[in-house]
Design a protein around this motif. Structure first.
Motif, PDB file in Angstrom:
ATOM      1  N   THR A   1      -4.282  11.749  -5.336  1.00 57.85           N
ATOM      2  CA  THR A   1      -4.387  11.041  -4.053  1.00 57.85           C
ATOM      3  C   THR A   1      -5.620  10.164  -3.955  1.00 57.85           C
ATOM      4  O   THR A   1      -5.544   8.985  -3.594  1.00 57.85           O
ATOM      5  N   TRP A   2      -6.775  10.721  -4.292  1.00 60.61           N
ATOM      6  CA  TRP A   2      -8.015   9.989  -4.041  1.00 60.61           C
ATOM      7  C   TRP A   2      -8.166   8.767  -4.936  1.00 60.61           C
ATOM      8  O   TRP A   2      -8.599   7.705  -4.487  1.00 60.61           O
TER       9      TRP A   2
ATOM     10  N   THR B   1       0.830  -1.208   0.000  1.00 61.43           N
ATOM     11  CA  THR B   1       0.000   0.000   0.000  1.00 61.43           C
ATOM     12  C   THR B   1       0.860   1.252   0.000  1.00 61.43           C
ATOM     13  O   THR B   1       0.627   2.195  -0.775  1.00 61.43           O
TER      14      THR B   1
ATOM     15  N   ILE C   1      -2.239   3.119   4.864  1.00 57.04           N
ATOM     16  CA  ILE C   1      -2.427   4.552   4.591  1.00 57.04           C
ATOM     17  C   ILE C   1      -2.010   5.378   5.814  1.00 57.04           C
ATOM     18  O   ILE C   1      -1.335   6.406   5.679  1.00 57.04           O
TER      19      ILE C   1
ATOM     20  N   PHE D   1      -2.034  12.795   0.975  1.00 62.13           N
ATOM     21  CA  PHE D   1      -2.073  11.372   1.325  1.00 62.13           C
ATOM     22  C   PHE D   1      -1.708  11.176   2.790  1.00 62.13           C
ATOM     23  O   PHE D   1      -2.333  10.378   3.498  1.00 62.13           O
TER      24      PHE D   1
ATOM     25  N   ILE E   1      -5.766   6.050  -3.647  1.00 60.47           N
ATOM     26  CA  ILE E   1      -6.308   5.364  -2.461  1.00 60.47           C
ATOM     27  C   ILE E   1      -7.368   4.350  -2.882  1.00 60.47           C
ATOM     28  O   ILE E   1      -7.404   3.222  -2.384  1.00 60.47           O
TER      29      ILE E   1
ATOM     30  N   THR F   1      -6.028   0.149   5.095  1.00 60.20           N
ATOM     31  CA  THR F   1      -6.267   1.324   5.947  1.00 60.20           C
ATOM     32  C   THR F   1      -5.075   1.586   6.858  1.00 60.20           C
ATOM     33  O   THR F   1      -4.628   2.735   7.004  1.00 60.20           O
TER      34      THR F   1
ATOM     35  N   SER G   1       1.400   3.221  -3.487  1.00 60.46           N
ATOM     36  CA  SER G   1       0.853   4.584  -3.509  1.00 60.46           C
ATOM     37  C   SER G   1       1.907   5.585  -3.949  1.00 60.46           C
ATOM     38  O   SER G   1       1.633   6.496  -4.742  1.00 60.46           O
TER      39      SER G   1
END
Length: 323
Positions: free
Chosen positions: A93-94, A78, A234, A153, A97, A231, A82
């Motif tokens: 960013t969105w 992740t 992130i 982020f 994700i 999650t 990313s």
């Protein structure tokens, strides 16, 4: 005397992890009085949030009678993935994700299908996935991820909302923990899915004969675990930035946290709140060891001893009660 007996029974029904956590918090406060200030305990909760979220997802797989060893490598993928997809573009960013959650769902789906339909033991299936994801992260980044994670982020793991009455500030990571924890609690303890999950872990054959879709429920359990790993990744990306070893050891810490919370490693018993409390307890132990000046190898030894002791105790209690 009549009032004492019911009170004692109610006290015995409380999970011991909450008492252990309270004792550890007091010990930390004694060794470092600044811990009782908002900066102290809020930063503690902020650090504990990724592991607590990971444990809240891991308990789904453990209750179903399995393990998910791939969550640590999914955290790494992740963070690294990313960074590679963002390529220093904060505007992306969105959707990045979203892509990472899709990858997480795919990983959880594959784990669940291999375990449920191919009958591969979860320990072996997720160990293979762990090695695979670590290899993918390394090849994707060539061992050295380029770029950085922009502030858009890192917001979720790094930013504190300032000016909150009484507590001064509120970490966004703690908000994420509360939201995920509440959702996972509802899903496990207030829905038919949660009841079927416990039934499968307790006796999969009886559950199947009762009409429970055992395979589908187990697949969903692995997908929930993968969701929690993404999650956590992130949030950890927000804490420390990009690293190819950011997720190392988190799979064992998550399992340890659930065991501390009273989960039964053979399945059928476990609680989302107790697993989160177990993660807070493990973080409190590490924090206390740091305060007294013990090195990281000692922390690893303590974690191993806790896991072994908790498993031995759980096995003893299961054999004694026959449940």
């Amino acid at each position: 005397m009549r009032n004492i007996a019911p009170a004692r029974r109610r006290l015995q029904q409380i999970n011991p992890v909450y008492f252990v956590l309270a004792v550890l918090i007091v010990a930390i406060a004694v060794s470092n009085p600044s811990f009782v200030e908002p900066t102290g305990y809020m930063n503690f909760l902020k650090r504990a949030a990724p592991l607590a979220i990971l444990a809240a997802g891991q308990i789904y797989v453990i209750v179903s009678g399995g393990f998910d060893l791939s969550v640590g490598s999914l955290i790494t993928l992740t963070v690294v993935g990313s960074s590679m997809l963002l390529n220093n573009n904060a505007d992306a960013t969105w959707w990045v994700i979203l892509v990472m959650y899709v990858i997480g769902a795919l990983v959880g789906l594959i784990n669940g299908l291999v375990v449920s339909y191919l009958r591969v033991p979860s320990l072996i299936a997720t160990l293979g996935m762990m090695i695979t994801l670590n290899g993918v992260a390394f090849m994707w980044s060539s061992g050295s991820p380029r770029g950085y994670l922009p502030e858009t982020f890192r917001y979720f793991g790094r930013v504190n909302i300032q000016g909150v009455p009484l507590i001064q500030f509120l970490p966004v990571a703690l908000i994420a923990l509360v939201m995920v924890g509440a959702t996972f609690y509802w899903l496990m303890h207030r829905t038919n899915f949660g009841r079927m999950l416990h039934a499968i872990g307790d006796n999969p054959r009886a559950a199947k004969m009762s009409g429970v879709p055992v395979e589908r429920v187990r697949v969903l359990a692995f997908m929930v675990s993968a969701f929690s790993a993404v999650t956590a990744g992130i949030l950890l990306g927000g804490f420390a930035g990009v690293s190819t070893d950011v997720g190392i050891g988190y799979e064992l810490q998550a399992i340890t946290a659930t065991v501390i919370g009273g989960a039964q490693l053979l399945g059928g018993r476990g609680s989302v709140p107790a697993s989160i409390a177990g993660a807070l307890t493990l973080t409190a132990i590490f924090t206390l060891l740091n305060f007294v000046g013990l090195p990281k190898p000692t922390r690893d030894v303590v974690q191993g001893v806790i896991l072994i002791a908790a498993v031995v105790l759980a096995t003893y209690r299961r054999n004694r009660t026959g449940t």
